[in-house]
Design a protein around this motif. Structure first.
Motif, PDB file in Angstrom:
ATOM      1  N   PRO A  25      38.401  26.483   1.117  1.00  0.00           N
ATOM      2  CA  PRO A  25      38.926  26.203  -0.217  1.00  0.00           C
ATOM      3  C   PRO A  25      40.323  25.587  -0.206  1.00  0.00           C
ATOM      4  N   LYS A  26      41.069  25.785   0.885  1.00  0.00           N
ATOM      5  CA  LYS A  26      42.437  25.260   0.979  1.00  0.00           C
ATOM      6  C   LYS A  26      42.499  23.846   1.553  1.00  0.00           C
ATOM      7  N   ASP A  27      41.381  23.317   2.019  1.00  0.00           N
ATOM      8  CA  ASP A  27      41.355  21.988   2.623  1.00  0.00           C
ATOM      9  C   ASP A  27      41.605  20.911   1.563  1.00  0.00           C
ATOM     10  N   PHE A  28      42.248  19.833   1.974  1.00  0.00           N
ATOM     11  CA  PHE A  28      42.552  18.724   1.069  1.00  0.00           C
ATOM     12  C   PHE A  28      41.289  18.169   0.412  1.00  0.00           C
ATOM     13  N   THR A  29      40.183  18.127   1.153  1.00  0.00           N
ATOM     14  CA  THR A  29      38.943  17.588   0.592  1.00  0.00           C
ATOM     15  C   THR A  29      38.465  18.420  -0.595  1.00  0.00           C
ATOM     16  N   ARG A  30      38.698  19.725  -0.550  1.00  0.00           N
ATOM     17  CA  ARG A  30      38.333  20.584  -1.675  1.00  0.00           C
ATOM     18  C   ARG A  30      39.218  20.295  -2.875  1.00  0.00           C
ATOM     19  N   GLY A  31      40.505  20.045  -2.620  1.00  0.00           N
ATOM     20  CA  GLY A  31      41.410  19.682  -3.708  1.00  0.00           C
ATOM     21  C   GLY A  31      40.992  18.377  -4.365  1.00  0.00           C
ATOM     22  N   LEU A  32      40.556  17.441  -3.563  1.00  0.00           N
ATOM     23  CA  LEU A  32      40.084  16.159  -4.100  1.00  0.00           C
ATOM     24  C   LEU A  32      38.796  16.356  -4.902  1.00  0.00           C
ATOM     25  N   PHE A  33      37.885  17.173  -4.388  1.00  0.00           N
ATOM     26  CA  PHE A  33      36.657  17.502  -5.114  1.00  0.00           C
ATOM     27  C   PHE A  33      36.999  18.137  -6.466  1.00  0.00           C
ATOM     28  N   ARG A  34      37.928  19.108  -6.459  1.00  0.00           N
ATOM     29  CA  ARG A  34      38.340  19.771  -7.699  1.00  0.00           C
ATOM     30  C   ARG A  34      38.939  18.770  -8.688  1.00  0.00           C
ATOM     31  N   GLU A  35      39.715  17.837  -8.178  1.00  0.00           N
ATOM     32  CA  GLU A  35      40.363  16.857  -9.065  1.00  0.00           C
ATOM     33  C   GLU A  35      39.331  15.956  -9.735  1.00  0.00           C
ATOM     34  N   PHE A  36      38.329  15.527  -8.993  1.00  0.00           N
ATOM     35  CA  PHE A  36      37.262  14.737  -9.612  1.00  0.00           C
ATOM     36  C   PHE A  36      36.587  15.560 -10.712  1.00  0.00           C
ATOM     37  N   ARG A  37      36.287  16.815 -10.440  1.00  0.00           N
ATOM     38  CA  ARG A  37      35.645  17.671 -11.441  1.00  0.00           C
ATOM     39  C   ARG A  37      36.565  17.879 -12.648  1.00  0.00           C
ATOM     40  N   ARG A  38      37.848  18.110 -12.392  1.00  0.00           N
ATOM     41  CA  ARG A  38      38.816  18.318 -13.471  1.00  0.00           C
ATOM     42  C   ARG A  38      38.897  17.092 -14.381  1.00  0.00           C
ATOM     43  N   ARG A  39      38.688  15.933 -13.803  1.00  0.00           N
ATOM     44  CA  ARG A  39      38.756  14.681 -14.564  1.00  0.00           C
ATOM     45  C   ARG A  39      37.384  14.297 -15.148  1.00  0.00           C
ATOM     46  N   ASP A  40      36.502  15.251 -15.236  1.00  0.00           N
ATOM     47  CA  ASP A  40      35.183  15.096 -15.871  1.00  0.00           C
ATOM     48  C   ASP A  40      34.224  14.179 -15.124  1.00  0.00           C
ATOM     49  N   TYR A  41      34.400  14.055 -13.826  1.00  0.00           N
ATOM     50  CA  TYR A  41      33.397  13.375 -13.014  1.00  0.00           C
ATOM     51  C   TYR A  41      32.301  14.379 -12.707  1.00  0.00           C
ATOM     52  N   ASP A  42      31.096  13.886 -12.580  1.00  0.00           N
ATOM     53  CA  ASP A  42      29.995  14.704 -12.096  1.00  0.00           C
ATOM     54  C   ASP A  42      30.014  14.564 -10.578  1.00  0.00           C
ATOM     55  N   ALA A  43      30.945  15.276  -9.954  1.00  0.00           N
ATOM     56  CA  ALA A  43      31.127  15.213  -8.497  1.00  0.00           C
ATOM     57  C   ALA A  43      30.092  16.116  -7.839  1.00  0.00           C
ATOM     58  N   VAL A  44      29.295  15.522  -6.957  1.00  0.00           N
ATOM     59  CA  VAL A  44      28.205  16.231  -6.300  1.00  0.00           C
ATOM     60  C   VAL A  44      28.574  16.415  -4.825  1.00  0.00           C
TER      61      VAL A  44
END
Length: 162
Positions: A25-44
């Motif tokens: 959960p602390k990895d940068f890739t997870r932060g990027l995934f969260r940011e896409f979701r926060r910005r209303d992307y349907d990140a899969v």
């Protein structure tokens, strides 16, 4: 450097596979995934070693995603990128982002050539954080440095032509 058209087109696509999102959960890739979701992307999320990422179903392969996605963000090692671009092409993915912050990231000559040969628009070696509207200050600073490097490079090319 990638043209802004490819970046803008990618970010305009709202259903995006995030390939190589980390278990940590602390990895940068997870932060990027969260940011896409926060910005209303349907990140899969795509990672063969996980069933879900933060409550979102995770797929083993981009070809398994139903319904499919139009874009894929590769957060994988460069050594895997060419194979994953092939999988994206087979799955009908219409644009690819080969993420890079430091080191090679997902950027590889084979993956780039494959995208070019298959007519897949590609964002090569950039970080999405730099291009999100109203992004946090470290990413804005990184984007500013990128722009300055790009302008210097353009000036160098112009002076060599004259």
């Amino acid at each position: 450097m990638t043209a802004h058209k490819e970046i803008d087109d990618f970010l305009a696509t709202k259903r995006v596979a995030v390939i190589g999102v980390s278990r940590s959960p602390k990895d940068f890739t997870r932060g990027l995934f969260r940011e896409f979701r926060r910005r209303d992307y349907d990140a899969v999320p795509v990672n063969p070693g996980m069933a879900n990422v933060e409550g979102v179903r995770c797929y083993a392969n981009v070809q398994d995603i139903e319904p499919g996605v139009d874009a894929a963000l590769l957060l994988t090692p460069a050594t895997m990128s060419e194979r994953i671009v092939r999988e994206c092409d087979a799955a009908g993915v219409r644009c690819v982002w080969l993420y890079r912050a430091t080191g090679k990231g997902a950027l590889s000559p084979g993956a780039l050539k494959l995208c070019q040969d298959r007519g897949i628009p590609v964002v090569a070696g950039e970080c999405p954080f730099m291009f999100f509207p109203a992004t946090q200050w470290p990413h804005r600073l990184h984007a500013c440095c990128r722009k300055l490097r790009s302008e210097e490079h353009t000036s160098e090319l112009q002076s060599l032509r004259h």
